[in-house]
Scaffold this active site. Structure first.
Site, PDB file in Angstrom:
ATOM      1  N   TYR A 127      -8.663   5.213   8.482  1.00 22.16           N
ATOM      2  CA  TYR A 127      -8.751   5.944   9.484  1.00 22.16           C
ATOM      3  C   TYR A 127     -10.112   6.318   9.787  1.00 22.16           C
ATOM      4  O   TYR A 127     -10.052   7.903   8.985  1.00 22.16           O
ATOM      5  CB  TYR A 127      -7.661   5.772  10.029  1.00 22.16           C
ATOM      6  CG  TYR A 127      -6.473   4.654  10.007  1.00 22.16           C
ATOM      7  CD1 TYR A 127      -5.622   4.334   8.334  1.00 22.16           C
ATOM      8  CD2 TYR A 127      -6.041   4.685  11.820  1.00 22.16           C
ATOM      9  CE1 TYR A 127      -4.347   3.722   9.089  1.00 22.16           C
ATOM     10  CE2 TYR A 127      -4.587   3.678  11.736  1.00 22.16           C
ATOM     11  CZ  TYR A 127      -4.169   3.467  10.468  1.00 22.16           C
ATOM     12  OH  TYR A 127      -3.326   2.006  10.355  1.00 22.16           O
ATOM     13  N   LYS A 141       2.279  -0.651  15.217  1.00 28.08           N
ATOM     14  CA  LYS A 141       3.825  -0.203  15.861  1.00 28.08           C
ATOM     15  C   LYS A 141       4.116  -1.321  16.228  1.00 28.08           C
ATOM     16  O   LYS A 141       5.562  -1.969  16.048  1.00 28.08           O
ATOM     17  CB  LYS A 141       4.421   1.111  16.294  1.00 28.08           C
ATOM     18  CG  LYS A 141       4.284   2.244  15.817  1.00 28.08           C
ATOM     19  CD  LYS A 141       5.309   1.944  14.441  1.00 28.08           C
ATOM     20  CE  LYS A 141       4.915   3.490  13.291  1.00 28.08           C
ATOM     21  NZ  LYS A 141       5.998   2.531  11.922  1.00 28.08           N
ATOM     22  N   TYR A 184       5.288   6.538  10.036  1.00 29.04           N
ATOM     23  CA  TYR A 184       3.931   5.742   9.867  1.00 29.04           C
ATOM     24  C   TYR A 184       4.847   4.645   8.627  1.00 29.04           C
ATOM     25  O   TYR A 184       4.785   3.137   9.211  1.00 29.04           O
ATOM     26  CB  TYR A 184       2.530   6.067   8.589  1.00 29.04           C
ATOM     27  CG  TYR A 184       1.631   4.888   8.693  1.00 29.04           C
ATOM     28  CD1 TYR A 184       0.884   5.105   9.646  1.00 29.04           C
ATOM     29  CD2 TYR A 184       1.465   4.486   7.356  1.00 29.04           C
ATOM     30  CE1 TYR A 184      -0.998   4.285   9.451  1.00 29.04           C
ATOM     31  CE2 TYR A 184       0.086   2.361   7.582  1.00 29.04           C
ATOM     32  CZ  TYR A 184      -0.710   2.973   8.326  1.00 29.04           C
ATOM     33  OH  TYR A 184      -1.596   2.080   8.106  1.00 29.04           O
ATOM     34  N   HIS A 191       0.973  -1.434   0.056  1.00 25.06           N
ATOM     35  CA  HIS A 191       0.116  -0.420  -0.309  1.00 25.06           C
ATOM     36  C   HIS A 191       0.963   0.875   0.344  1.00 25.06           C
ATOM     37  O   HIS A 191       1.928   1.218   0.400  1.00 25.06           O
ATOM     38  CB  HIS A 191      -0.903   0.079   1.356  1.00 25.06           C
ATOM     39  CG  HIS A 191      -2.099  -0.647   0.936  1.00 25.06           C
ATOM     40  ND1 HIS A 191      -3.105  -0.973   2.288  1.00 25.06           N
ATOM     41  CD2 HIS A 191      -2.255  -1.901   0.374  1.00 25.06           C
ATOM     42  CE1 HIS A 191      -3.638  -1.915   1.740  1.00 25.06           C
ATOM     43  NE2 HIS A 191      -3.360  -2.382   0.634  1.00 25.06           N
ATOM     44  N   PRO A 198      -2.714   0.110  19.218  1.00 24.38           N
ATOM     45  CA  PRO A 198      -2.237  -0.294  18.314  1.00 24.38           C
ATOM     46  C   PRO A 198      -2.571   0.212  16.791  1.00 24.38           C
ATOM     47  O   PRO A 198      -1.978   0.486  15.642  1.00 24.38           O
ATOM     48  CB  PRO A 198      -3.639  -1.608  17.879  1.00 24.38           C
ATOM     49  CG  PRO A 198      -4.855  -0.607  18.800  1.00 24.38           C
ATOM     50  CD  PRO A 198      -4.155  -0.570  20.255  1.00 24.38           C
TER      51      PRO A 198
HETATM   52  P1  FAD Z   1       4.046 -11.943  21.496  1.00 20.58           P
HETATM   53  O1  FAD Z   1       3.523 -11.900  20.248  1.00 20.58           O
HETATM   54  O2  FAD Z   1       3.277 -11.663  22.126  1.00 20.58           O
HETATM   55  O3  FAD Z   1       5.186 -13.212  21.769  1.00 20.58           O
HETATM   56  C1  FAD Z   1       5.474 -13.762  22.909  1.00 20.58           C
HETATM   57  C2  FAD Z   1       5.196 -15.271  23.258  1.00 20.58           C
HETATM   58  O4  FAD Z   1       5.860 -15.402  24.695  1.00 20.58           O
HETATM   59  C3  FAD Z   1       3.985 -15.877  22.750  1.00 20.58           C
HETATM   60  O5  FAD Z   1       3.830 -16.555  22.843  1.00 20.58           O
HETATM   61  C4  FAD Z   1       3.863 -15.928  24.612  1.00 20.58           C
HETATM   62  O6  FAD Z   1       2.928 -17.432  24.357  1.00 20.58           O
HETATM   63  C5  FAD Z   1       5.289 -16.766  24.991  1.00 20.58           C
HETATM   64  N1  FAD Z   1       5.493 -16.919  26.277  1.00 20.58           N
HETATM   65  C6  FAD Z   1       4.662 -15.959  27.252  1.00 20.58           C
HETATM   66  N2  FAD Z   1       5.304 -16.494  28.178  1.00 20.58           N
HETATM   67  C7  FAD Z   1       5.923 -17.484  28.180  1.00 20.58           C
HETATM   68  C8  FAD Z   1       6.880 -18.411  29.219  1.00 20.58           C
HETATM   69  N3  FAD Z   1       6.652 -18.305  30.798  1.00 20.58           N
HETATM   70  N4  FAD Z   1       7.522 -19.143  29.314  1.00 20.58           N
HETATM   71  C9  FAD Z   1       7.158 -19.302  27.136  1.00 20.58           C
HETATM   72  N5  FAD Z   1       6.844 -18.608  26.558  1.00 20.58           N
HETATM   73  C10 FAD Z   1       6.322 -17.322  27.091  1.00 20.58           C
HETATM   74  N6  FAD Z   1       0.198  -4.635  17.029  1.00 20.58           N
HETATM   75  C11 FAD Z   1      -0.359  -4.152  15.971  1.00 20.58           C
HETATM   76  O7  FAD Z   1       1.398  -3.604  14.592  1.00 20.58           O
HETATM   77  N7  FAD Z   1      -1.013  -3.857  14.862  1.00 20.58           N
HETATM   78  C12 FAD Z   1      -2.330  -4.418  15.648  1.00 20.58           C
HETATM   79  O8  FAD Z   1      -3.521  -5.038  14.765  1.00 20.58           O
HETATM   80  C13 FAD Z   1      -1.835  -5.568  16.742  1.00 20.58           C
HETATM   81  N8  FAD Z   1      -3.149  -6.311  17.743  1.00 20.58           N
HETATM   82  C14 FAD Z   1      -3.149  -6.914  18.691  1.00 20.58           C
HETATM   83  C15 FAD Z   1      -4.308  -7.643  18.688  1.00 20.58           C
HETATM   84  C16 FAD Z   1      -3.185  -8.378  20.357  1.00 20.58           C
HETATM   85  C17 FAD Z   1      -4.476  -8.696  21.295  1.00 20.58           C
HETATM   86  C18 FAD Z   1      -2.482  -7.989  20.646  1.00 20.58           C
HETATM   87  C19 FAD Z   1      -2.295  -8.317  22.586  1.00 20.58           C
HETATM   88  C20 FAD Z   1      -1.259  -7.222  20.208  1.00 20.58           C
HETATM   89  C21 FAD Z   1      -1.596  -6.842  18.721  1.00 20.58           C
HETATM   90  N9  FAD Z   1      -0.262  -6.118  18.793  1.00 20.58           N
HETATM   91  C22 FAD Z   1      -0.481  -5.541  16.886  1.00 20.58           C
HETATM   92  C23 FAD Z   1       1.198  -5.624  18.841  1.00 20.58           C
HETATM   93  C24 FAD Z   1       1.623  -6.955  17.867  1.00 20.58           C
HETATM   94  O9  FAD Z   1       0.477  -8.202  17.945  1.00 20.58           O
HETATM   95  C25 FAD Z   1       2.974  -7.493  18.850  1.00 20.58           C
HETATM   96  O10 FAD Z   1       4.170  -5.902  19.396  1.00 20.58           O
HETATM   97  C26 FAD Z   1       4.008  -8.427  18.349  1.00 20.58           C
HETATM   98  O11 FAD Z   1       3.027  -9.653  18.556  1.00 20.58           O
HETATM   99  C27 FAD Z   1       5.225  -8.518  19.178  1.00 20.58           C
HETATM  100  O12 FAD Z   1       5.342  -9.825  19.856  1.00 20.58           O
HETATM  101  P2  FAD Z   1       6.411 -10.522  20.272  1.00 20.58           P
HETATM  102  O13 FAD Z   1       7.543 -11.237  20.008  1.00 20.58           O
HETATM  103  O14 FAD Z   1       6.996  -9.548  20.668  1.00 20.58           O
HETATM  104  O15 FAD Z   1       5.314 -10.582  21.761  1.00 20.58           O
HETATM  105  C1  DHB Z   2      -3.859  -3.045  11.903  1.00 16.76           C
HETATM  106  C2  DHB Z   2      -4.003  -2.466  12.827  1.00 16.76           C
HETATM  107  C3  DHB Z   2      -3.729  -1.620  12.854  1.00 16.76           C
HETATM  108  O1  DHB Z   2      -3.611  -1.162  14.424  1.00 16.76           O
HETATM  109  C4  DHB Z   2      -3.606  -0.475  12.633  1.00 16.76           C
HETATM  110  O2  DHB Z   2      -3.424   1.111  11.972  1.00 16.76           O
HETATM  111  C5  DHB Z   2      -4.047  -0.613  10.337  1.00 16.76           C
HETATM  112  C6  DHB Z   2      -3.285  -1.969  10.213  1.00 16.76           C
HETATM  113  C7  DHB Z   2      -4.130  -4.611  10.970  1.00 16.76           C
HETATM  114  O3  DHB Z   2      -4.092  -5.362  11.771  1.00 16.76           O
HETATM  115  O4  DHB Z   2      -3.767  -4.916  10.232  1.00 16.76           O
END
Ligand code: FAD
Ligand code: DHB
Length: 397
Positions: free
Chosen positions: A206, A301, A389, A76, A297
């Site tokens: 948005y 980021k 962005y 995009h 969200p």
């Molecule tokens: P995570 O993806 O949280 O991975 C951490 C992992 O560690 C998990 O698999 C967990 O099960 C594991 N873990 C935890 N504790 C333990 C333990 N004690 N022992 C072993 N394993 C463990 N970001 C966006 O940019 N856009 C979005 O739309 C968006 N939507 C989101 C919706 C939700 C519900 C959530 C929670 C987050 C969202 N985010 C979004 C944020 C984005 O998904 C996260 O920033 C991203 O997943 C970060 O990755 P990570 O690997 O740091 O953490």
């Molecule tokens: C998505 C989520 C967001 O928070 C955003 O700003 C843009 C895209 C997504 O889930 O695709």
């Protein structure tokens, strides 16, 4: 009985941060073990982010993870910003000298990473319990866990990466008093849906509406993802599919445009929070991704920051473990926090500009509208949004 073994880097968490770190370290010849308390199927299905900054895309390509993303991702070149019943387009390529974003779901990145790690013979332990990180005052920290079959393991490491998300154990394992937390709650949540219907838009919309924010995004050309601002303590059972589509139509509607609906396959409410823990390192324990910081969200980021952290961490661990140079490891926290705070500000700004605070008065509403008019009316203001962005700091690998 406890089984003892050794690895160079013990990684807690098989989210995008932990899996990508393991992949990057392997490219530099560094051995790691990843432990994860959920199942592989759960990690691959967890619906989360979907939007990648240009730098994230370039990094994934550079490290051999770009094939499916390039085939199936959607590039995009801008977004639509909607307010006061008008929809405006921001052209990122024009504003930033060619930068763009790509829609490719976090679920797909996680699948690609797990497949690549297993194909390379990596040790990934799913469904572990009782994870502990100990001996953190020494140069040989220890990762302990019980595997899916019930065997207790103790792995002696040269370093441990806490990639275990916001509710993980690594941040809490740092010495008391070391970590400083800056945080902000928001008085609203997001209700997110996944629906089997082609997106009704070519690029993300948005929308600031007086009844609350709405976002139209997508996963593929067949699957739409949409979000609605709802109250913080909202009960999901109050939102029937018909009510959701009706509210989305109301908040996203402009004359001459139609929102197509379809079967909703997933529905969830997520709270919104800003949270930054610093420092992100204690000796040889390093935090990365959501384990260290959370952004609301709006602005997408979270996943991009997690990928940026582990790119810096892989470089720092390579210097530490293969060149005996601790410099980048010592600087790791400061290196990451510059980007983290920029993304924290941008996410807070986008969130505050687009959501309706339940206590908002006329003054607050007029300030939001004035800011939005400025963003779509001034090239300087539009460029500020566009460069944040699409990704402000280059990723170095
Ligand atoms: P995570 O993806 O949280 O991975 C951490 C992992 O560690 C998990 O698999 C967990 O099960 C594991 N873990 C935890 N504790 C333990 C333990 N004690 N022992 C072993 N394993 C463990 N970001 C966006 O940019 N856009 C979005 O739309 C968006 N939507 C989101 C919706 C939700 C519900 C959530 C929670 C987050 C969202 N985010 C979004 C944020 C984005 O998904 C996260 O920033 C991203 O997943 C970060 O990755 P990570 O690997 O740091 O953490
Ligand atoms: C998505 C989520 C967001 O928070 C955003 O700003 C843009 C895209 C997504 O889930 O695709």
């Amino acid at each position: 009985m406890t089984s003892s073994s050794r690895t160079q880097v013990g990684i807690v968490g098989a989210g995008p941060a932990g899996l990508l770190l393991s992949h990057l370290l392997a490219l530099r010849g560094i051995d790691s073990v990843v432990v994860e308390n959920r199942s592989r199927a759960y990690c691959e299905a967890r619906q989360r982010a979907g939007l990648l900054e240009a730098g994230t895309v370039e990094l994934l390509r550079a490290v051999g993870l770009g094939d499916r993303m390039d085939a199936e991702g959607l590039e995009h070149g801008g977004i639509y910003l909607q307010f006061a019943g008008e929809r405006h387009h921001l052209n990122f390529r024009d504003l930033t000298g060619g930068r763009w974003v790509t829609i490719y779901a976090q679920t797909e990145i996680v699948k690609d990473l797990i497949q690549a790690r297993l194909a390379a013979g990596a040790r990934l332990e799913f469904e572990v319990s009782g994870t502990e990180v100990i001996e953190l005052d020494s140069d040989r920290p220890v990762l302990r866990f019980t595997d899916a079959a019930g065997t207790r393991h103790e792995i002696t490491c040269d370093a441990i990466a806490g990639c275990d998300g916001f509710h993980g154990i690594c941040r809490e394992s740092m010495p008391p008093g070391l970590v400083r937390v800056a945080e902000r709650g928001y008085p609203y949540s997001w209700l997110g849906i996944l629906a089997t219907v082609p997106p009704s838009t070519d690029e993300l919309i948005y929308s600031r509406h007086e009844d609350g924010f709405a976002l139209h995004t997508m996963r593929t050309l067949q699957v739409s993802r949409l979000y609605l601002q709802v109250p913080t303590d909202e009960d999901l059972t109050l939102w029937s599919d018909d009510r959701i589509w009706g509210e989305l139509r109301h908040r996203l509607g402009v004359p001459g445009w139609e929102l197509k609906d379809g079967p909703i396959t997933e529905k969830a409410i997520s709270p919104m929070r800003s949270f930054v823990a610093s420092p992100m390192r204690y000796r040889r324990l390093f935090l990365a991704g959501d384990a260290a910081h959370i952004v609301p969200p709006t602005g997408a980021k979270g996943l991009n920051l997690a990928i940026a952290d582990v790119t810096a961490l892989a470089a720092a661990l390579t210097s530490l473990l293969t060149q005996a140079d601790p410099g980048p490891a010592v600087a790791y926290s400061d290196t990451c926090l510059g980007r983290v705070w920029r993304a924290t500000h941008f996410s807070w700004w986008m969130t505050s500009m687009l959501h309706v605070d339940p206590h908002q008065d006329l003054f607050g509403a007029e300030l939001q509208l004035s800011q939005l008019r400025y963003v779509v009316g001034s090239r300087a203001a539009a460029t500020t949004l566009a460069e944040n962005y699409t990704g402000y700091f280059p990723l170095r690998w």
